[in-house]
Design a protein around this motif. Structure first.
Motif, PDB file in Angstrom:
ATOM      1  N   SER A  14      -7.563  -2.132   1.884  1.00 56.18           N
ATOM      2  CA  SER A  14      -6.474  -2.142   0.804  1.00 56.18           C
ATOM      3  C   SER A  14      -6.278  -0.543   0.355  1.00 56.18           C
ATOM      4  O   SER A  14      -5.157   0.049   0.445  1.00 56.18           O
ATOM      5  CB  SER A  14      -6.396  -2.912  -0.032  1.00 56.18           C
ATOM      6  N   SER A  39      -1.069   0.117  -1.902  1.00 58.32           N
ATOM      7  CA  SER A  39      -2.417  -0.234  -1.750  1.00 58.32           C
ATOM      8  C   SER A  39      -2.750  -1.529  -3.038  1.00 58.32           C
ATOM      9  O   SER A  39      -3.530  -2.225  -2.726  1.00 58.32           O
ATOM     10  CB  SER A  39      -3.576   0.819  -2.019  1.00 58.32           C
ATOM     11  N   GLU A  95      -0.191   1.321   5.551  1.00 57.53           N
ATOM     12  CA  GLU A  95      -0.281   0.046   4.678  1.00 57.53           C
ATOM     13  C   GLU A  95       1.105  -0.600   4.710  1.00 57.53           C
ATOM     14  O   GLU A  95       1.029  -1.682   4.861  1.00 57.53           O
ATOM     15  CB  GLU A  95      -0.429   0.818   3.136  1.00 57.53           C
TER      16      GLU A  95
END
Length: 516
Positions: A32, A350, A431
């Motif tokens: 992440s 994130s 992401e």
């Protein structure tokens, strides 16, 4: 024998479940924040601090209150109805297989799928207990081959999504005459779109406790659009004026001052610090960290490892590796001020991805412990779904946080600048691409790994440089090799441990009978 006779299996399950959670934190959770750390949007200790909170809260507050008895149904609990203790032992062995495989991979810097490690470990003890015919192999029945398809599906879909987003940013914003002007104008829309996507991700993938995914589609759409509009308004009212002063005007503003920036008088622009002095200070800090305590005491070693885990060098390899330096130098660079605007977005994506990961995946990780606990308490085979106690969720969350803090830097390093050059806009694209891939997979029923999604996104964004030399092909090959080995290695370890425990000569007579 009564169920309490097997208390030792429950105790060993507690211990090994912690190590399994530790491995997930060290390997899976690092996904992440790997792009945020690699692009220097966050320092390693900042990423660890944020991820520790988001993972734990996601697991404890929104984590699944039920979990599958058998991960992905690769074996059937009914095969163990005559002897529940065998399933209890098998789940313990699966924890051994999964944790040893994942922690070993983390030690080597190999990003692997913890989900596939768990599935492989369960397959291993299933074969040892009832033979290969007891395993659900069929692709059509969502068996082992269906899971293996995710090794190809996940990186391709995530890569396509990430590359599309990055190319839109590259040609729509960064390649224009005034990149900053076009980027700052687009920020409210990007805020809105990102918030809507992340909300949909949490609804579909990461909120089993609240059953948000059971809502009617129009309600989900209204929620996502409303939160997206609120995020866009936040960008217009707070972020854009603050960013114009901080990024373009170089004023020394703090992040929290964004919320009352209109009350702050204009400040003098930041004067660049002496770079040479800063480099000397960084080298001294790194040297002190590597040297560790003078006396090799137990507490000194623990302190040294903690310091290493949150302060290790992850993002910058230019001074240490000529090949990585060349790879980074060949990558296309864009306007620094325009890139700076994506830092806040990257932290947001994130954090939300980490929160959703904790909510959705932690319960699955402690599924074997939940099965062991159920049999220990009830002396019978559990149903298809078993309740997950809150203390088990918290226990798993703590193990994940410890693993991330102590060992997560190794995977952040491997998924970061060793594959390709990272920047805030690239990290943001990666992401979002990985998030979209997991969302699509969750609705189509294909089990994918977040590790494989972020790796595929990183690969495709790197290809957008238009030069194959901007990618670390050796690191990618090693990573793919690790994916293929994860399931069989975890299965082999689990199967061997089960066979040793179940078929060794014993001085005890009788078997575990729930009616006794």
């Amino acid at each position: 024998m009564g169920a309490d006779y097997f208390t030792f299996i429950f105790v060993l399950g507690l211990i090994q479940s912690f190590w399994d959670s530790f491995g997930i934190g060290a390997n899976d959770v690092a996904n992440s924040f790997s792009t945020a750390v690699a692009s220097k949007t966050l320092k390693l200790w900042q990423a660890c601090a944020i991820a520790s909170v988001t993972e734990f809260l996601g697991a404890f507050l929104l984590g699944a209150h039920v979990t599958d008895t058998i991960k992905n149904k690769v074996v059937q609990p009914s095969d163990y109805a005559d002897n529940p203790s065998t399933l209890m032992l098998g789940m313990l062995c699966s924890l051994y297989g999964s944790s040893i495989c994942v922690i070993g991979a983390s030690k080597l810097g190999l990003p692997v799928s913890t989900t596939h490690a768990t599935v492989g470990a369960i397959i291993g003890f299933g074969i040892a207990a009832h033979g290969s015919e007891s395993i659900n192999w069929a692709y059509s029945n969502k068996g082992v081959w269906f899971i293996a398809a995710g090794w190809v599906y996940a990186p391709l879909v995530a890569g396509a999504c990430a590359a599309t987003i990055f190319l839109l940013i590259k040609y729509g914003l960064f390649r224009r005459a005034d990149p900053y002007k076009w980027t700052i104008r687009s920020i409210p829309f990007i805020f809105a779109l990102t918030a809507a996507i992340e909300t949909l991700f949490i609804v579909w993938k990461g909120s089993p406790r609240l059953n948000l995914d059971d809502q009617e589609p129009w309600k989900i759409a209204v929620e996502c659009i409303s939160i997206g509009l609120a995020a866009g308004a936040f960008g217009i009212i707070f972020f854009v004026p603050w960013a114009n002063r901080k990024v373009k005007g170089k004023e020394p503003l703090r992040s929290y001052e964004m919320f009352y920036h209109w009350c702050i008088p204009e400040r003098a622009p930041i004067v660049e610090e002496d770079a040479e002095g800063a480099d000397v200070a960084d080298e001294e800090m790194k040297a002190n960290m590597e040297d560790g305590p003078t006396k090799r005491t137990f507490f000194g070693s623990v302190k040294n490892q903690l310091g290493k885990g949150v302060n290790a060098e992850v993002a910058d390899y230019k001074a240490d590796d000529a090949q990585i330096k060349e790879m980074h130098d060949l990558a296309e660079k864009f306007d620094n001020d325009a890139e700076e605007l994506f830092r806040f977005l990257q932290v947001m994506t994130s954090s939300l991805a980490s929160f959703a990961h904790g909510a959705n995946d932690v319960a699955n990780a402690i599924g074997p412990l939940s099965t062991i606990y159920y049999i220990w308490q009830n002396a019978e085979i559990p149903p298809k779904k078993v309740e997950v106690e809150l203390w088990i969720l918290a226990y798993g969350g703590i193990g994940i946080d410890v693993g991330l803090i102590l060992y997560g830097y190794k995977i952040m390093r491997a998924l970061g600048n060793q594959i390709t050059y990272h920047s805030p806009s690239r990290g943001f694209s990666m992401e979002i691409g990985a998030t979209l891939s997991v969302m699509i997979a969750s609705k189509t029923g294909i089990p994918v790994s977040t590790t494989q999604c972020i790796t595929g996104a990183t690969l495709f964004v790197g290809l957008c440089n238009g030069n194959l030399k901007t990618l670390g092909w050796k690191r990618l090959a090693i990573t793919a090799f690790g994916w293929v080995l994860t399931l069989p290695v975890a299965g082999l370890i689990s199967g061997l441990v089960f066979a040793f425990a179940a078929y060794s000569p014993s001085m005890l007579e009788g078997t575990y009978n729930p009616s006794s």
